[in-house]
Design a protein around this motif. Structure first.
Motif, PDB file in Angstrom:
ATOM      1  N   THR A   1       2.937   2.794  -7.118  1.00 57.15           N
ATOM      2  CA  THR A   1       1.770   1.969  -7.411  1.00 57.15           C
ATOM      3  C   THR A   1       0.966   1.743  -6.143  1.00 57.15           C
ATOM      4  O   THR A   1       1.462   1.913  -5.035  1.00 57.15           O
ATOM      5  CB  THR A   1       2.207   0.608  -7.983  1.00 57.15           C
ATOM      6  OG1 THR A   1       3.046  -0.030  -7.022  1.00 57.15           O
ATOM      7  CG2 THR A   1       2.966   0.781  -9.280  1.00 57.15           C
ATOM      8  N   GLU A   2      -0.258   1.329  -6.299  1.00 52.75           N
ATOM      9  CA  GLU A   2      -1.125   1.064  -5.157  1.00 52.75           C
ATOM     10  C   GLU A   2      -0.759  -0.273  -4.518  1.00 52.75           C
ATOM     11  O   GLU A   2      -0.385  -1.210  -5.219  1.00 52.75           O
ATOM     12  CB  GLU A   2      -2.589   1.035  -5.594  1.00 52.75           C
ATOM     13  CG  GLU A   2      -3.130   2.398  -5.993  1.00 52.75           C
ATOM     14  CD  GLU A   2      -3.099   3.387  -4.852  1.00 52.75           C
ATOM     15  OE1 GLU A   2      -3.413   2.986  -3.708  1.00 52.75           O
ATOM     16  OE2 GLU A   2      -2.731   4.555  -5.080  1.00 52.75           O
ATOM     17  N   PRO A   3      -0.863  -0.383  -3.200  1.00 50.12           N
ATOM     18  CA  PRO A   3      -0.572  -1.673  -2.552  1.00 50.12           C
ATOM     19  C   PRO A   3      -1.535  -2.746  -3.048  1.00 50.12           C
ATOM     20  O   PRO A   3      -2.734  -2.498  -3.154  1.00 50.12           O
ATOM     21  CB  PRO A   3      -0.806  -1.373  -1.067  1.00 50.12           C
ATOM     22  CG  PRO A   3      -0.710   0.113  -0.944  1.00 50.12           C
ATOM     23  CD  PRO A   3      -1.202   0.661  -2.243  1.00 50.12           C
ATOM     24  N   PRO A   4      -1.040  -3.933  -3.377  1.00 50.93           N
ATOM     25  CA  PRO A   4      -1.915  -5.030  -3.800  1.00 50.93           C
ATOM     26  C   PRO A   4      -2.696  -5.571  -2.597  1.00 50.93           C
ATOM     27  O   PRO A   4      -2.136  -6.272  -1.749  1.00 50.93           O
ATOM     28  CB  PRO A   4      -0.938  -6.066  -4.347  1.00 50.93           C
ATOM     29  CG  PRO A   4       0.367  -5.771  -3.687  1.00 50.93           C
ATOM     30  CD  PRO A   4       0.379  -4.298  -3.379  1.00 50.93           C
ATOM     31  N   ALA A   5      -3.990  -5.233  -2.500  1.00 52.28           N
ATOM     32  CA  ALA A   5      -4.781  -5.545  -1.306  1.00 52.28           C
ATOM     33  C   ALA A   5      -4.829  -7.032  -1.016  1.00 52.28           C
ATOM     34  O   ALA A   5      -4.763  -7.452   0.144  1.00 52.28           O
ATOM     35  CB  ALA A   5      -6.198  -4.986  -1.473  1.00 52.28           C
TER      36      ALA A   5
ATOM     37  N   PHE B   1       5.042  -3.973  -1.494  1.00 50.31           N
ATOM     38  CA  PHE B   1       3.797  -3.453  -0.934  1.00 50.31           C
ATOM     39  C   PHE B   1       3.210  -2.297  -1.732  1.00 50.31           C
ATOM     40  O   PHE B   1       2.340  -1.590  -1.260  1.00 50.31           O
ATOM     41  CB  PHE B   1       4.012  -3.044   0.527  1.00 50.31           C
ATOM     42  CG  PHE B   1       4.575  -4.156   1.362  1.00 50.31           C
ATOM     43  CD1 PHE B   1       4.023  -5.433   1.320  1.00 50.31           C
ATOM     44  CD2 PHE B   1       5.673  -3.944   2.180  1.00 50.31           C
ATOM     45  CE1 PHE B   1       4.548  -6.465   2.078  1.00 50.31           C
ATOM     46  CE2 PHE B   1       6.205  -4.975   2.939  1.00 50.31           C
ATOM     47  CZ  PHE B   1       5.642  -6.239   2.893  1.00 50.31           C
ATOM     48  N   GLY B   2       3.765  -2.084  -2.918  1.00 49.57           N
ATOM     49  CA  GLY B   2       3.085  -1.200  -3.842  1.00 49.57           C
ATOM     50  C   GLY B   2       3.758   0.106  -4.154  1.00 49.57           C
ATOM     51  O   GLY B   2       3.348   0.771  -5.096  1.00 49.57           O
ATOM     52  N   GLU B   3       4.791   0.508  -3.433  1.00 48.19           N
ATOM     53  CA  GLU B   3       5.418   1.762  -3.785  1.00 48.19           C
ATOM     54  C   GLU B   3       6.767   1.522  -4.435  1.00 48.19           C
ATOM     55  O   GLU B   3       7.393   0.479  -4.274  1.00 48.19           O
ATOM     56  CB  GLU B   3       5.569   2.673  -2.562  1.00 48.19           C
ATOM     57  CG  GLU B   3       6.669   2.283  -1.615  1.00 48.19           C
ATOM     58  CD  GLU B   3       6.837   3.329  -0.534  1.00 48.19           C
ATOM     59  OE1 GLU B   3       7.902   3.969  -0.499  1.00 48.19           O
ATOM     60  OE2 GLU B   3       5.909   3.516   0.265  1.00 48.19           O
TER      61      GLU B   3
ATOM     62  N   ASP C   1       9.969  -0.536   8.748  1.00 47.11           N
ATOM     63  CA  ASP C   1      10.049   0.591   7.818  1.00 47.11           C
ATOM     64  C   ASP C   1       8.659   1.226   7.685  1.00 47.11           C
ATOM     65  O   ASP C   1       7.643   0.529   7.737  1.00 47.11           O
ATOM     66  CB  ASP C   1      10.526   0.059   6.456  1.00 47.11           C
ATOM     67  CG  ASP C   1      10.882   1.171   5.490  1.00 47.11           C
ATOM     68  OD1 ASP C   1       9.980   1.952   5.126  1.00 47.11           O
ATOM     69  OD2 ASP C   1      12.054   1.237   5.076  1.00 47.11           O
ATOM     70  N   GLN C   2       8.625   2.534   7.515  1.00 49.53           N
ATOM     71  CA  GLN C   2       7.345   3.221   7.376  1.00 49.53           C
ATOM     72  C   GLN C   2       6.569   2.769   6.135  1.00 49.53           C
ATOM     73  O   GLN C   2       5.359   2.967   6.046  1.00 49.53           O
ATOM     74  CB  GLN C   2       7.571   4.739   7.298  1.00 49.53           C
ATOM     75  CG  GLN C   2       8.001   5.358   8.621  1.00 49.53           C
ATOM     76  CD  GLN C   2       6.969   5.147   9.716  1.00 49.53           C
ATOM     77  OE1 GLN C   2       5.782   5.395   9.541  1.00 49.53           O
ATOM     78  NE2 GLN C   2       7.434   4.668  10.876  1.00 49.53           N
ATOM     79  N   ARG C   3       7.269   2.150   5.195  1.00 45.22           N
ATOM     80  CA  ARG C   3       6.597   1.685   3.973  1.00 45.22           C
ATOM     81  C   ARG C   3       5.864   0.362   4.162  1.00 45.22           C
ATOM     82  O   ARG C   3       5.150  -0.082   3.275  1.00 45.22           O
ATOM     83  CB  ARG C   3       7.616   1.557   2.836  1.00 45.22           C
ATOM     84  CG  ARG C   3       8.139   2.894   2.341  1.00 45.22           C
ATOM     85  CD  ARG C   3       9.323   2.721   1.390  1.00 45.22           C
ATOM     86  NE  ARG C   3      10.537   2.326   2.104  1.00 45.22           N
ATOM     87  CZ  ARG C   3      11.731   2.235   1.534  1.00 45.22           C
ATOM     88  NH1 ARG C   3      11.872   2.504   0.244  1.00 45.22           N
ATOM     89  NH2 ARG C   3      12.783   1.890   2.234  1.00 45.22           N
ATOM     90  N   VAL C   4       6.048  -0.286   5.316  1.00 38.16           N
ATOM     91  CA  VAL C   4       5.298  -1.517   5.591  1.00 38.16           C
ATOM     92  C   VAL C   4       3.860  -1.123   5.932  1.00 38.16           C
ATOM     93  O   VAL C   4       3.636  -0.304   6.827  1.00 38.16           O
ATOM     94  CB  VAL C   4       5.935  -2.296   6.765  1.00 38.16           C
ATOM     95  CG1 VAL C   4       5.092  -3.504   7.119  1.00 38.16           C
ATOM     96  CG2 VAL C   4       7.358  -2.715   6.410  1.00 38.16           C
ATOM     97  N   PRO C   5       2.864  -1.689   5.248  1.00 38.06           N
ATOM     98  CA  PRO C   5       1.469  -1.280   5.445  1.00 38.06           C
ATOM     99  C   PRO C   5       0.989  -1.492   6.881  1.00 38.06           C
ATOM    100  O   PRO C   5       1.442  -2.383   7.589  1.00 38.06           O
ATOM    101  CB  PRO C   5       0.698  -2.185   4.469  1.00 38.06           C
ATOM    102  CG  PRO C   5       1.694  -2.590   3.454  1.00 38.06           C
ATOM    103  CD  PRO C   5       3.008  -2.680   4.165  1.00 38.06           C
ATOM    104  N   VAL C   6       0.024  -0.657   7.275  1.00 35.87           N
ATOM    105  CA  VAL C   6      -0.503  -0.707   8.629  1.00 35.87           C
ATOM    106  C   VAL C   6      -1.133  -2.057   8.923  1.00 35.87           C
ATOM    107  O   VAL C   6      -1.090  -2.534  10.063  1.00 35.87           O
ATOM    108  CB  VAL C   6      -1.524   0.440   8.850  1.00 35.87           C
ATOM    109  CG1 VAL C   6      -2.761   0.257   7.981  1.00 35.87           C
ATOM    110  CG2 VAL C   6      -1.908   0.540  10.319  1.00 35.87           C
ATOM    111  N   GLU C   7      -1.712  -2.720   7.920  1.00 33.12           N
ATOM    112  CA  GLU C   7      -2.324  -4.037   8.142  1.00 33.12           C
ATOM    113  C   GLU C   7      -1.284  -5.044   8.635  1.00 33.12           C
ATOM    114  O   GLU C   7      -1.581  -5.897   9.484  1.00 33.12           O
ATOM    115  CB  GLU C   7      -2.980  -4.555   6.860  1.00 33.12           C
ATOM    116  CG  GLU C   7      -4.173  -3.739   6.394  1.00 33.12           C
ATOM    117  CD  GLU C   7      -3.765  -2.663   5.399  1.00 33.12           C
ATOM    118  OE1 GLU C   7      -2.603  -2.187   5.472  1.00 33.12           O
ATOM    119  OE2 GLU C   7      -4.594  -2.293   4.541  1.00 33.12           O
ATOM    120  N   LEU C   8      -0.069  -4.952   8.107  1.00 34.62           N
ATOM    121  CA  LEU C   8       0.983  -5.876   8.536  1.00 34.62           C
ATOM    122  C   LEU C   8       1.527  -5.486   9.910  1.00 34.62           C
ATOM    123  O   LEU C   8       1.918  -6.352  10.698  1.00 34.62           O
ATOM    124  CB  LEU C   8       2.105  -5.907   7.496  1.00 34.62           C
ATOM    125  CG  LEU C   8       1.690  -6.425   6.111  1.00 34.62           C
ATOM    126  CD1 LEU C   8       2.885  -6.438   5.166  1.00 34.62           C
ATOM    127  CD2 LEU C   8       1.088  -7.817   6.211  1.00 34.62           C
TER     128      LEU C   8
END
Length: 548
Positions: A291-295, A266-268, A329-336
């Motif tokens: 790195t930035e999350p791949p949108a 998810f980019g980090e 995990d906190q690293r899972v993006p909010v969209e998911l």
């Protein structure tokens, strides 16, 4: 003159006296043998519960199976696996049947042992010595051999994920006779023997070629079409992990969001994680920072998670979704995270709608803070009994906005929940309520004091009431229900027990249903009972209707 407080004339029907003591020390009604076994199998995960440990659960399960006929044992195992998606208890029952009824064990085995995990459970139980033997024996060996013969190589590749025992260990135990050279080579490869590469299945050849490419330093090698768990111990790059996430089935994606986060999908940059079973490899991006999350990837995975047709086809278990959401995990993006909440809402669309005035009584006492599947080293769920009760209450409220949710512990907590709020929002609110002792009669007494009218009352509890216990006679819960029903003659009561305790606060009868579990089967049985399609004994009847 006799003491009028002790011998006051009672109104209504004569209530049966409680005949047992529950795990918390309060008066209770013992469930009949068939209902007790169903309760243990549908709620028991053989972990340490609040009041009983795993050993006591197993002893109760084996004792309960001895009290009913073998056919019902087989039917219960099939029902629990097919409708409750239970893993451990059905395997124990099938293993037990190999000792008491080989024919029934064969028929139950074919329906219960449906993947590699279940096969490992079955073998582990038999070889543990708990059932009085430490080897499989002739008949169980034949069952396993036929099971292996009926699986494709692709299925066996998936089945080979997992240990204690591994599929290779099981093959060594049962000595299956390969049906062709390809199967013979595959078994040899699993056992670590030298085999002719050209005889191996294409899937295995591709996997071995991929490993060789990685060993040669090729970080761009194409991923083979194998279960991703075959790949997790390999030094994969971030691009390869992204491809694994893109290929994942709905269930695999749902179950491995945290794994993907650890590996930088998810980019980090992945962080070291002492609990991870595999090292976190960043591949060619190592040292390049966050790195930035791949949108586009996030949108793609979110769309898959919330796809309604896929959710229905995947036989989604609402409690699994809640467990996943809680453990993210906190690293899972909010969209998911939001996509998972959407998936939970979709999964509850088929919850039967109890008509009329419904009161849902979730237990929020201290004992309900225990994990719903018990404490178990390395496998303790973050979903508590209180969460499960809250999920059921929220689901009913979503489908019947006129329902009232009245939480209780040693006091009553009437909650003005918003039916339009997400299930996760309402579940979180309920999960933060209470924490005191258990008094199951209290919410019914509260309703009676207000002369409440209603058609259905649903308890979501572990039934371990003790604060309202009497020295003798009927439980206070049953007394309060009689008072409620005198005012509402057509009303029905459901006592949903979330823990493997074989006692209840109310006897099963035409207007009272005792049921255990935290699966989709709960909603189905509850809905049918609420509509008057069956009486309080239907849960056992549903199990007895299973064809084995």
């Amino acid at each position: 003159m006799a003491n009028k407080q002790l011998f006051a004339s009672s109104r209504g029907r004569l209530l049966p006296a409680a005949d047992t003591v529950n795990e918390a020390g309060g008066l209770a009604y013992a469930l009949p043998p068939k209902a007790a076994l169903a309760q243990l199998v549908m709620t028991g995960s053989l972990g340490n519960a609040f009041y009983v440990d795993a050993q006591a659960q197993l002893a109760a399960l084996l004792d309960g199976a001895q009290r009913v006929e073998p056919l019902y044992v087989a039917q219960t195992a099939v029902f629990a696996r097919r409708h409750g998606y239970m893993k451990d208890t059905p395997a124990v029952l099938v293993a037990l049947l190999t000792l008491v009824s080989p024919d029934l064990s064969r028929r139950a085995f074919e329906q219960v042992i449906d993947n590699g995990r279940m096969l490992r459970n079955f073998v582990q139980v038999l070889r543990s010595g708990v059932l009085g033997r430490k080897s499989l024996g002739t008949a169980p060996k034949r069952l396993v051999q036929r099971w292996l013969d009926g699986r494709t190589v692709a299925q066996l590749m998936n089945d080979a994920v997992g240990q204690s025992p591994s599929l290779a260990d099981i093959i060594k135990m049962v000595h299956p006779r390969p049906v062709n050279l390809e199967r013979e080579a595959f078994y040899g490869w699993l056992l670590g023997r030298t085999v002719a590469t050209e005889q191996l299945p294409e899937q295995v050849r591709a996997y071995e070629s991929f490993k060789a490419a990685l060993a040669a330093g090729d970080q761009e090698a194409a991923l083979p079409a194998v279960n991703f768990q075959w790949l997790t111990a390999l030094p994969l790059g971030r691009a390869q992990w992204i491809e694994i996430a893109r290929r994942a089935s709905w269930q695999t994606l749902r179950m491995n969001l945290n794994t993907y986060a650890r590996h930088g999908v998810f980019g980090e940059q992945p962080r070291a994680n002492a609990l991870s079973q595999t090292p976190a490899h960043s591949g060619s991006g190592a040292g390049s920072g966050v790195t930035e999350p791949p949108a586009d990837l996030i949108r793609e995975l979110a769309a898959k998670l919330r796809d309604a047709e896929t959710i229905r086809r995947a036989r989604v278990f609402p409690f699994q979704l809640l467990a996943t959401w809680r453990a993210l995990d906190q690293r899972v993006p909010v969209e998911l995270r939001e996509a998972l909440q959407d998936a939970l809402e979709i999964a509850l669309e088929n919850v039967p709608v109890p008509a009329g005035k419904v009161y849902v009584l979730p237990d929020v006492s201290g004992s309900m803070g225990a994990p719903v599947t018990g404490w178990r080293q390395g496998a303790t769920s973050k979903v508590t009994c209180r969460d499960a009760a809250a999920l059921i209450a929220s689901a009913i409220l979503r489908r019947n906005p006129s329902a009232e949710v009245i939480a209780f512990d040693d006091q009553v907590w009437p909650l003005a929940l918003n039916p339009r709020d997400s299930v996760t929002t309402n579940t979180e609110l309920l999960a933060r309520t209470g924490g005191g002792g258990t008094n199951t009669s209290l919410p019914l007494a509260w309703l009676n004091a207000r002369q409440a009218r209603g058609d259905l009352v649903v308890y979501c509890s572990d039934n371990a009431s003790w604060m309202d216990s009497r020295p003798v006679g009927a439980t206070e819960t049953l007394r309060q229900w009689e008072a409620f029903r005198a005012r509402n003659p057509a009303a029905r009561l459901v006592c949903l027990d979330l823990q493997p305790y074989a006692g209840s606060q109310a006897v099963s009868r035409a207007d009272i249903l005792n049921i255990g579990g935290f699966s989709d089967a709960v909603f189905e049985v509850l809905g049918r009972f609420a509509r008057g399609e069956h009486n309080g004994e239907h849960w056992v009847a549903a199990i007895e209707a299973v064809e084995v």
